[in-house]
Write a protein that holds these residues in place. Structure first.
Motif, PDB file in Angstrom:
ATOM      1  N   MET B   1       0.844  -1.204   0.000  1.00 51.49           N
ATOM      2  CA  MET B   1       0.000   0.000   0.000  1.00 51.49           C
ATOM      3  C   MET B   1       0.876   1.248   0.000  1.00 51.49           C
ATOM      4  O   MET B   1       1.482   1.603   1.014  1.00 51.49           O
ATOM      5  CB  MET B   1      -0.889   0.007   1.265  1.00 51.49           C
ATOM      6  CG  MET B   1      -1.966  -1.041   1.236  1.00 51.49           C
ATOM      7  SD  MET B   1      -3.283  -0.582   0.099  1.00 51.49           S
ATOM      8  CE  MET B   1      -4.458   0.189   1.213  1.00 51.49           C
ATOM      9  N   THR B   2       0.948   1.896  -1.129  1.00 46.47           N
ATOM     10  CA  THR B   2       1.702   3.145  -1.171  1.00 46.47           C
ATOM     11  C   THR B   2       0.736   4.313  -1.306  1.00 46.47           C
ATOM     12  O   THR B   2      -0.224   4.233  -2.051  1.00 46.47           O
ATOM     13  CB  THR B   2       2.661   3.154  -2.379  1.00 46.47           C
ATOM     14  OG1 THR B   2       1.921   2.718  -3.505  1.00 46.47           O
ATOM     15  CG2 THR B   2       3.852   2.265  -2.152  1.00 46.47           C
ATOM     16  N   MET B  28      -4.574   5.799  -0.954  1.00 47.06           N
ATOM     17  CA  MET B  28      -3.587   4.812  -1.368  1.00 47.06           C
ATOM     18  C   MET B  28      -3.695   4.524  -2.862  1.00 47.06           C
ATOM     19  O   MET B  28      -4.714   4.771  -3.482  1.00 47.06           O
ATOM     20  CB  MET B  28      -3.791   3.494  -0.586  1.00 47.06           C
ATOM     21  CG  MET B  28      -3.689   3.646   0.904  1.00 47.06           C
ATOM     22  SD  MET B  28      -2.036   4.200   1.377  1.00 47.06           S
ATOM     23  CE  MET B  28      -2.383   4.942   2.950  1.00 47.06           C
ATOM     24  N   HIS B  29      -2.630   3.962  -3.356  1.00 51.94           N
ATOM     25  CA  HIS B  29      -2.587   3.540  -4.752  1.00 51.94           C
ATOM     26  C   HIS B  29      -3.666   2.483  -4.996  1.00 51.94           C
ATOM     27  O   HIS B  29      -3.755   1.499  -4.267  1.00 51.94           O
ATOM     28  CB  HIS B  29      -1.196   2.974  -5.032  1.00 51.94           C
ATOM     29  CG  HIS B  29      -0.999   2.534  -6.442  1.00 51.94           C
ATOM     30  ND1 HIS B  29      -0.712   3.416  -7.461  1.00 51.94           N
ATOM     31  CD2 HIS B  29      -1.046   1.308  -6.996  1.00 51.94           C
ATOM     32  CE1 HIS B  29      -0.582   2.748  -8.584  1.00 51.94           C
ATOM     33  NE2 HIS B  29      -0.787   1.468  -8.338  1.00 51.94           N
ATOM     34  N   GLU B  31      -6.908   2.634  -4.656  1.00 47.25           N
ATOM     35  CA  GLU B  31      -7.949   2.576  -3.636  1.00 47.25           C
ATOM     36  C   GLU B  31      -9.151   3.421  -4.045  1.00 47.25           C
ATOM     37  O   GLU B  31      -9.013   4.419  -4.746  1.00 47.25           O
ATOM     38  CB  GLU B  31      -7.385   3.124  -2.320  1.00 47.25           C
ATOM     39  CG  GLU B  31      -8.386   3.065  -1.187  1.00 47.25           C
ATOM     40  CD  GLU B  31      -7.888   3.795   0.054  1.00 47.25           C
ATOM     41  OE1 GLU B  31      -8.143   3.288   1.137  1.00 47.25           O
ATOM     42  OE2 GLU B  31      -7.256   4.862  -0.082  1.00 47.25           O
ATOM     43  N   SER B 196      -6.442   5.687  -8.510  1.00 50.57           N
ATOM     44  CA  SER B 196      -7.052   5.872  -7.197  1.00 50.57           C
ATOM     45  C   SER B 196      -8.247   6.788  -7.370  1.00 50.57           C
ATOM     46  O   SER B 196      -8.196   7.729  -8.150  1.00 50.57           O
ATOM     47  CB  SER B 196      -6.070   6.514  -6.232  1.00 50.57           C
ATOM     48  OG  SER B 196      -4.872   5.767  -6.216  1.00 50.57           O
ATOM     49  N   ASP B 212     -13.687   1.110  -1.059  1.00 52.78           N
ATOM     50  CA  ASP B 212     -12.831   0.306  -0.196  1.00 52.78           C
ATOM     51  C   ASP B 212     -12.819   0.884   1.213  1.00 52.78           C
ATOM     52  O   ASP B 212     -12.642   0.180   2.192  1.00 52.78           O
ATOM     53  CB  ASP B 212     -11.387   0.318  -0.715  1.00 52.78           C
ATOM     54  CG  ASP B 212     -11.303  -0.253  -2.112  1.00 52.78           C
ATOM     55  OD1 ASP B 212     -11.989  -1.248  -2.374  1.00 52.78           O
ATOM     56  OD2 ASP B 212     -10.577   0.322  -2.949  1.00 52.78           O
ATOM     57  N   ARG B 213     -12.951   2.212   1.266  1.00 52.55           N
ATOM     58  CA  ARG B 213     -12.848   2.876   2.547  1.00 52.55           C
ATOM     59  C   ARG B 213     -13.846   4.021   2.544  1.00 52.55           C
ATOM     60  O   ARG B 213     -14.117   4.596   1.487  1.00 52.55           O
ATOM     61  CB  ARG B 213     -11.428   3.420   2.737  1.00 52.55           C
ATOM     62  CG  ARG B 213     -11.075   3.849   4.125  1.00 52.55           C
ATOM     63  CD  ARG B 213      -9.561   3.687   4.338  1.00 52.55           C
ATOM     64  NE  ARG B 213      -8.825   4.452   3.331  1.00 52.55           N
ATOM     65  CZ  ARG B 213      -8.322   5.668   3.551  1.00 52.55           C
ATOM     66  NH1 ARG B 213      -8.478   6.266   4.706  1.00 52.55           N
ATOM     67  NH2 ARG B 213      -7.657   6.309   2.612  1.00 52.55           N
TER      68      ARG B 213
END
Lengths: 314, 499
Positions: B1-2, B28-29, B31, B196, B212-213
């Motif tokens: 996770m970058t 994040m990448h 995401e 992203s 995702d979030r």
């Protein structure tokens, strides 16, 4: 009827039509550029006057004919810049600012003329552009007199139609100008400057308008008179609607008006004193109104015309 | 996770209002982050700071180049574009007189070149369309495209510039469920390729299905953040509104007399109605679902007396009306909540008080021998604005100064106080936040229980499902009743396909 047919067949009629159309071509191209970017420029009538005065006076002061053309364009650009500053970053009413520019520019032209030449009764004459004499081309039957025995400024007008067409239809700049006149937010969202594009278009368009004025003093006549612009600027505002903001149709509209005007002069002489001359003087305007009414129904207005744009507002 | 993007302690104050209060987030990448919140919670302010439209009062935006953070200059849209951040606004930013190709390439090519390099652009765009599944005819004018297609153009614009972060503001507001599913499928493909996404939404269902979030904003603060896998709807809504959110209770309505009856009604003109038959009884809410532009506006205009049918009949309380005008519609006790509340619902230059009496200027408490009775108008306004919770700078202020939700409450107050037999509510909650929307819904149900026939036209299928006693679906001018309460079935009907 035979007489009218003869008029249409004569070279001189078509040459005159193009000559009369020339200042209108400059003007309508200028108005087209401004309006495509979303800015109505009612300063056009005054900018014509300034162009006529500046071009003529520059030549009289010894700048040379092309120097005069350049001076006229710069003067027009300057007044365009004033209109652009008032209407684009400041977002003032385009109608009010434009009419103000017309009043202001007309007065500045008269003031300069009177100050520079306080004692003259008739303006000094200059040596204007002459009809071209190009080997072979000018001697062609029909086409020679109509196209190639015109003054260089008429040719410049026709070349500018091509240039404006190329810019609007073939270049990225033209896409951006069309977009900024339709939805400035779209242009802003793509990272282009709405203010820059609009101001640029207004300044360049105003320079073109001034060339229309310069044509009058440097090509059609050889001196500057008050009242010589005589509503040509307003005609251009109408013609650009007729043209539906397309350069090709703009040329057509200007030519049509030139034709009507050339026709009425000839009809006047044909008719003698039987019908009052004023009736014929009305013809080009009446026919233009008719043409406009027909064309304007389908006119495709730039959607953001007259709407100032402020960043971050909907 | 970058990480690809990091907002650090962003704060923005507008006068006394703290629109964004010390908000930080990392993206994040690959995401998908959903940003949830009511209107005015600060979502748009936050994104405008990210996108360089606003200069933050404090905090900064960082992007990561090969793992190294770099701070973007504040308030510089071009810097955000250069950092490969793309944004699709809720209101599309497209020039209608351009072709699709020109719209996408605009700004991405040099302005001052003599010739445009269009064929490489075309190839690249075609390739993008195949990869993402977002297809649009490249040479069509924007003005000829549907709303869904326009949105695809907006996304392609961003993708063409090779964005690594895509911000979507309410992307499905104008799409059919199928179109929305298609959009999410396309986004999924691109996210798998490393894009992203930050997406702003009111629709919980989508957020839960696609992100995702989840990050919830309220009153300018980040009040909660959780992986979508651990989220549940009730908890999120509680975070958003700061209290337990109750959808208005809806017991089934008891159908009463036939109030409004359209029989085989058609119109000519743009977006015509085709042979519409509809009967609205008192004590029922009739929900009309459909993607906008399928004749809902025409239907609303016919019922309000603004457009005359070319065939068929319209009857009110069993009495056939030959020619319904806005005035006779009022006389027949049809209350109207128009679609464009700013334009058709109020006169922005008049005061709140004046707007509240616009539809009953002949009443004796409003005027007397042709003179307005200021005291009567003010009393009426004071009573209604407190009863309907119309907030703003006061009843003597111009209605233009009210927010969208308060304008809608003003219109609702005017309509419901006239005790109409039929209420035509066209997109009554569009663009409103939970609380305001729930309040409007509650009032509509109240009016129904009082015995009014409510015709609810809405693009929001969830709203139609939640409020309606009967459901009609509009497609291409047809309006057909459906017995199904299944989203998929209704979605197919909205797209004009039989399930």
């Amino acid at each position: 009827m035979i007489d009218i047919l003869q008029i249409f067949l004569s070279e001189s009629f078509w040459a005159a039509s193009l000559r009369i159309a020339s200042p209108l071509i400059f003007g309508v191209l200028g108005a087209l550029l401004c309006e495509r970017s979303g800015v109505l420029n009612l300063g056009i009538e005054g900018i014509f006057v300034v162009g006529a005065m500046t071009g003529w006076m520059a030549v009289w002061l010894g700048a040379g004919l092309w120097g005069g053309v350049l001076a006229a364009a710069l003067a027009g650009a300057l007044f365009g810049l004033l209109h652009a500053i008032l209407t684009v970053p400041f977002g003032l009413s385009q109608h009010v600012s434009g009419l103000g520019i017309t009043l202001f520019a007309t007065s500045v032209a008269s003031f300069t003329y009177r100050t520079a030449l306080p004692d003259v009764t008739s303006p000094p004459r200059i040596e204007p552009f002459r009809a071209m004499d190009i080997p072979i081309l000018s001697d062609l039957p029909f086409l020679g007199p109509v196209l190639f025995q015109q003054t260089p400024m008429t040719v410049l007008a026709l070349v500018l139609v091509l240039v404006v067409w190329w810019v609007m239809d073939r270049s990225a700049l033209g896409v951006a100008i069309k977009a900024v006149g339709d939805n400035p937010d779209a242009v802003n969202a793509q990272g282009l400057s709405v203010v820059g594009l609009r101001m640029g278009a207004v300044v360049a368009g105003s320079a073109l308008m001034a060339l229309g004025g310069a044509f009058l003093t440097m090509s059609a006549f050889d001196a500057f008179f008050f009242g010589m612009v005589n509503g040509r600027g307003w005609i251009c505002i109408a013609l650009v609607i007729f043209a539906s903001w397309q350069p090709g149709k703009a040329l057509l509209g200007a030519l049509l008006f030139g034709m009507f005007d050339a026709l009425q002069v000839r009809l006047q002489t044909e008719a003698g004193s039987f019908i009052p001359g004023q009736v014929f003087l009305m013809i080009p305007y009446i026919l233009s109104i008719v043409a406009l009414v027909i064309a304007a129904r389908r006119a495709d207005y730039p959607r953001a015309l007259l709407t100032p744009w402020r960043k971050g507002q909907r | 996770m970058t990480p690809v993007l990091s907002l650090k302690n962003l704060t923005k104050r507008f006068g006394p209002v703290l629109a964004a209060d010390d908000i930080s987030l990392d993206l994040m990448h690959g995401e998908v982050l959903a940003l949830l919140g009511e209107n005015g919670a600060g979502k748009t302010t936050l994104m405008n700071m990210l996108f360089g439209q606003y200069v933050p009062d404090a905090g900064s935006v960082e992007v990561f180049d090969a793992g190294q953070p770099r701070t973007l200059p504040a308030g510089n849209a071009q810097a955000a574009i250069d950092a490969r951040i793309g944004m699709v606004h809720q209101h599309f930013t497209l020039a209608e007189n351009l072709s699709v190709l020109d719209s996408v390439v605009l700004g991405a090519e040099p302005l001052w070149s003599f010739r445009r390099a269009l064929s490489p652009a075309r190839t690249r765009l075609t390739d993008l369309m195949t990869r993402s599944g977002l297809t649009v005819p490249l040479d069509a004018k924007i003005s000829a495209l549907t709303v869904g297609e326009r949105q695809r153009v907006e996304i392609l614009k961003a993708l063409y510039r090779d964005v690594r972060v895509l911000v979507l503001d309410e992307p499905t507001a104008v799409l059919t469920p199928q179109e929305a599913d298609g959009l999410f499928a396309a986004l999924r493909t691109m996210v798998a390729d490393g894009l992203s996404v930050i997406f702003i939404s009111h629709k919980l269902r989508e957020v839960l299905a696609f992100s995702d979030r989840i990050m919830v904003l309220r009153h300018g603060k980040a009040v909660g953040e959780m992986p979508t896998a651990e989220a549940d709807a009730a908890r999120i809504i509680r975070m958003m509104v700061g209290e337990d959110h109750k959808m208005p209770d809806r017991s089934p309505g008891t159908p009463g007399d036939l109030r409004l009856h359209l029989q085989n009604l058609s119109t000519s003109g743009t977006r015509p109605l085709r042979n519409v038959t509809l009967d609205a009884h008192g004590g029922q809410i009739i929900g009309i679902a459909g993607v906008s532009g399928n004749g809902q506006t025409t239907l609303a205009q016919v019922i309000s007396g603004l457009e005359q049918p070319s065939a068929g009949s319209l009857s009110i309380q069993g009495q056939t009306i030959d020619r319904l005008t806005p005035k006779s519609a009022l006389a027949h006790k049809i209350g109207r909540i128009p679609e464009d509340r700013h334009h058709d619902g109020i006169v922005p230059a008049l005061t709140v008080a004046e707007n509240l009496v616009l539809e009953r200027l002949d009443d004796s408490d409003v005027q007397h021998f042709g003179f307005l009775r200021k005291s009567g108008i003010a009393e009426n306004a004071a009573r209604l604005s407190s009863a309907y919770d119309v907030r703003g700078p006061g009843i003597a202020a111009r209605a233009a100064l009210l927010s969208g939700g308060n304008i809608q409450k003003l219109i609702l107050a005017r309509v419901i106080e006239a005790a109409p037999d039929v209420i035509l509510a066209n997109q009554p909650t569009r663009g409103l936040d939970f609380r305001a929307a729930a309040e409007i819904s509650r009032r509509l149900i109240e009016a129904r229980d009082r015995g009014a026939a409510v015709i609810l036209i809405s693009e929001d299928l969830d709203e139609v499902l939640a409020l309606s006693d009967r459901i009609f679906v509009m497609h291409d001018g047809h309006c057909l009743e459906t017995d199904s309460r299944d989203r998929t079935d209704i979605g197919y009907a909205m797209a004009g396909e039989a399930a």
